[in-house]
Design an enzyme around this catalytic site. Structure first.
Site, mmCIF file in Angstrom:
data_model
loop_
_atom_site.group_PDB
_atom_site.id
_atom_site.type_symbol
_atom_site.label_atom_id
_atom_site.label_comp_id
_atom_site.label_asym_id
_atom_site.label_seq_id
_atom_site.Cartn_x
_atom_site.Cartn_y
_atom_site.Cartn_z
ATOM 1 N N HIS A 1 -10.882 -3.768 2.670
ATOM 2 C CA HIS A 1 -10.873 -3.536 4.125
ATOM 3 C C HIS A 1 -11.734 -2.349 4.552
ATOM 4 C CE1 HIS A 1 -8.181 -0.674 2.400
ATOM 5 N NE2 HIS A 1 -8.102 -0.034 3.553
ATOM 6 N N ASP A 2 -12.302 -1.619 3.600
ATOM 7 C CA ASP A 2 -13.136 -0.456 3.937
ATOM 8 C C ASP A 2 -14.620 -0.730 3.747
ATOM 9 O OD1 ASP A 2 -10.903 1.157 4.474
ATOM 10 O OD2 ASP A 2 -10.742 1.803 2.390
ATOM 11 N N ASP B 1 -3.146 4.632 -2.213
ATOM 12 C CA ASP B 1 -4.194 5.155 -1.348
ATOM 13 C C ASP B 1 -4.609 6.565 -1.793
ATOM 14 O OD1 ASP B 1 -5.437 4.501 1.359
ATOM 15 O OD2 ASP B 1 -4.571 6.447 1.824
ATOM 16 N N GLU C 1 -6.648 3.986 -5.726
ATOM 17 C CA GLU C 1 -7.961 4.081 -5.089
ATOM 18 C C GLU C 1 -8.616 5.379 -5.557
ATOM 19 O OE1 GLU C 1 -9.760 4.010 -0.559
ATOM 20 O OE2 GLU C 1 -8.065 5.302 -1.050
ATOM 21 N N ASP D 1 0.857 -1.175 0.000
ATOM 22 C CA ASP D 1 0.000 0.000 0.000
ATOM 23 C C ASP D 1 0.901 1.235 0.000
ATOM 24 O OD1 ASP D 1 -2.689 1.244 0.446
ATOM 25 O OD2 ASP D 1 -3.124 -0.757 1.230
HETATM 26 C C1 GLC Z 1 -8.072 4.788 2.179
HETATM 27 C C2 GLC Z 1 -7.925 3.508 2.941
HETATM 28 C C3 GLC Z 1 -8.617 3.644 4.252
HETATM 29 C C4 GLC Z 1 -7.962 4.763 5.020
HETATM 30 C C5 GLC Z 1 -7.872 6.042 4.203
HETATM 31 C C6 GLC Z 1 -6.867 6.962 4.789
HETATM 32 O O1 GLC Z 1 -9.399 5.071 1.896
HETATM 33 O O2 GLC Z 1 -8.385 2.442 2.178
HETATM 34 O O3 GLC Z 1 -8.592 2.465 4.993
HETATM 35 O O4 GLC Z 1 -8.681 5.017 6.194
HETATM 36 O O5 GLC Z 1 -7.479 5.836 2.878
HETATM 37 O O6 GLC Z 1 -5.568 6.553 4.489
#
Ligand code: GLC
Ligand code: CA
Length: 612
Positions: free
Chosen positions: A346-347, A213, A271, A106
């Site tokens: 994971h979200d 991310d 993302e 990540d």
């Molecule tokens: C992304 C991650 C999430 C995190 C956020 C801040 O959305 O997937 O889990 O809380 O970024 O880094």
């Protein structure tokens, strides 16, 4: 002769490989401290290889105070001590490569932890050389002299995106928690430091790329204007129009490629929330304009979320789901872009619970039906730990105070209840209804659903995740005796074995499943999802032009009669896979004789028909 589909140009390992996301805290604890770790991951690499996984994506395992489960990094070049060391990561990288697998990490570079040395320097004084590495702004003042933050932006974890710093008398920006200050990408020196520390450090150790991310948030609209008011009850407003997809975003990503990624054989998957327009997404993933290999566009995981707040669940209907899948399947056709197939991470809540049914009599069929859908979709397939055994959402009885851990949902809950108390003063029933609604929404959509410990076996109350007598860092799902890896390895018809055979089938037929064209039938039907995959453009003039498949899915708990689509080019198709044990019996679909032929699908039944 098969006409090659546009997306089949430039075939690579990262298009054909199946990726599997590991959430280190909850995957496997090797040393009995209740927390997953790298040695635990290492002990399961063969399990993943056997499942058919080609690419591991490991969520953040870097040094971190763990305010946001490691997405708050205090040192990119070190590993969170309870997880292990850089040497342990090297062993994991080597173990993957030895088995012909790839591994990606990540890349969390929109922000760091407030404990990162860079931020400690930045906040130490206004004239510190690293002051400008983060985003500092003076206050505004209301007419009565009250100090106000520079904008009305709402953070993802509730409250303002601005935190007041007493010591230097300015605010700093944090799109997430106040312990996660945003880096200032406008500063050239900051970008170079990020490339070195967060990227080259790990690429030199052999990692094969990154899941990136918040990939569209580095370039903010630097005018720093207030966001439009959509929620009049509070000061802070959703503000992604101001900080997502900002003016320099594409420039930054091109630079990152030229400076770093191009020097290695890497994959990147960004993302990408808040980006509904396919033309806009294509700008990120076009192969020629080297920015990202592919993205996780958010439409599929946003289904059911509230517009004014994530955890305000909105009912949805199947046509929305189907249109979403179709849109992000088809947007690359005729282009040099690439797409992804996924519905968990994971979200997110668990897909069986969110998109199908986790009722005891339906959950296995549901999990296999979704597996059938995902493994036949075009793009790089991503599965999330536990999805391969059909893990489901936490039970309704779990409480926010004791069982939920995630900063996002816990903060949301408390902020919403506070507003309810203030605005519904005296109306106890209304406050209770609001509380129940938010709880229910979190039970469906909450990130903790994906973060419960992986259910390996029923050897102890922690489902074999940890040996610690008092259990893991987070409560284990109550249903682990019924849903676990060991049990499913032994059952030929388990969800796990279904996934295994689907991943094998996908690999054997990559022209069709990984690279094929996607066609949706009956978009308005609220009960069934029928689509075809073909290696040729449908509606073309050539007969028997190549390979074809038809997928029929029943998204209800009742029998549904489906009418076969007409697909004149392909003729007869044979039943290849079904998620009911008895559906292995051979059966033919004669699509030339169709349309008009009918079939009945049982509750949550899925069938895949293929040309030979
Ligand atoms: C992304 C991650 C999430 C995190 C956020 C801040 O959305 O997937 O889990 O809380 O970024 O880094
Ligand atoms: Ca451990």
């Amino acid at each position: 002769m098969a006409t090659p589909t546009s997306s089949s140009s430039g075939r690579t390992w990262w298009k054909e490989g199946t990726a599997y996301q590991i959430y280190p805290a909850s995957f496997k604890d090797s040393n009995g401290d209740g927390l997953g770790d790298i040695a635990g991951i290492l002990s399961k690499v063969d399990y993943l290889k056997e499942l058919g996984v080609d690419i591991l994506w490991v969520s953040p395992m870097f040094e971190s105070p763990q305010i946001d489960m490691g997405y708050d990094i205090s040192n990119y070049e070190a590993v969170h001590a309870p997880y292990g060391t850089v040497e342990d990561m090297q062993a994991l990288i080597d173990a993957c490569h030895k088995r012909g697998m790839k591994i990606i990490l990540d890349l969390v570079i929109n922000h760091t932890s407030a404990e990162h040395a860079w931020f400690k320097e930045s906040r130490s004084s206004r004239d510190n050389p690293k002051r400008d590495w983060y985003i500092w702004k003076p206050p505004r003042y209301a007419e009565d002299g009250t100090r106000l933050p520079p904008t009305n932006w709402r953070s993802y974890f509730s409250g303002s995106t601005w935190e007041w710093d007493e010591h230097t008398q300015e605010y700093y920006l944090h799109l997430f928690a106040k312990e996660m200050p945003d880096l200032n990408w406008e500063n050239e020196e900051t970008r170079q430091a990020i490339y070195d520390s967060a990227m080259r450090f790990w690429l030199e150790r052999g990692v094969d790329g990154f899941r990136i991310d918040c990939v569209n948030m580095y370039s903010k609209r630097v005018g720093f204007l207030d966001a439009p008011i959509v929620d009049a009850a509070v000061f802070e407003q959703p503000a992604w129009s101001e900080y997502a997809n900002g003016p320099r975003m594409h420039e930054f990503l091109r630079e990152m490629n030229q400076a770093v990624l191009d020097k290695y054989d890497t994959v990147t998957v960004g993302e990408l929330p808040h980006t509904p327009d396919p033309r806009h997404v294509l700008r990120y993933v076009g192969a020629n304009d080297k920015q990202l290999s592919m993205v996780f566009q958010f439409d599929i995981v946003d289904i059911g979320q509230g517009a004014s707040g994530k955890y305000r669940f909105q009912d949805w209907k199947l046509p929305q789901f189907k249109a979403t899948v179709a849109k992000w399947q088809q947007f690359i056709e005729g282009t040099d872009g690439w797409t992804t197939a996924f519905c968990e991470n994971h979200d997110q809540g668990r897909s069986v619970s969110r998109f199908a049914s986790d009722a005891p009599e339906h959950r296995e069929h549901s999990a296999k039906m979704l597996a059938l859908m995902l493994s036949t979709l075009t793009g790089t397939l991503f599965i999330y730990q536990g999805q391969e055994i059909g893990m489901i959402n936490v039970p309704k009885e779990w409480t926010i105070d004791q069982d939920y851990q995630d900063i996002e949902s816990v903060n949301f809950y408390h902020a919403a209840i506070k507003v309810a108390r203030e605005t519904m003063a005296g109306n106890r029933q209304a406050i209770q209804d609001e509380t129940d609604y938010i709880r229910r929404s979190i039970q469906i959509l909450g990130r903790d659903n994906a973060r419960t410990p992986m259910q390996w076996d029923d050897s102890n109350k922690s489902a074999g995740f940890t040996d610690r007598p008092e259990g893991g860092w987070m409560r284990t799902h109550d249903l682990y005796p019924e849903i676990n890896v060991a049990k499913q390895i032994d059952e030929p018809d388990s969800v796990l074995n279904f996934w295994k055979s689907m991943l094998r089938l996908r690999k054997l037929n990559k022209d069709l499943f990984v690279y094929g064209n996607f066609h949706l039938y009956e978009p308005d039907n609220e009960n069934t999802f029928i689509f075809a995959k073909t290696t040729f453009p449908v509606g073309g003039t050539t007969a028997s032009a190549g390979q074809a498949a038809v997928v029929m899915l029943n998204f209800t708990g009742k029998d549904q009669t489906v009418t076969l689509p007409s697909l004149d080019e392909v003729g007869a198709l044979r039943l290849q896979v079904g998620n009911y044990v008895d559906s292995a019996a051979s059966e033919e679909l004669d699509l030339v004789a169709g349309p008009g032929q009918q079939r009945t699908l049982r509750p949550w039944e899925g069938r895949l028909y293929m040309s030979s």
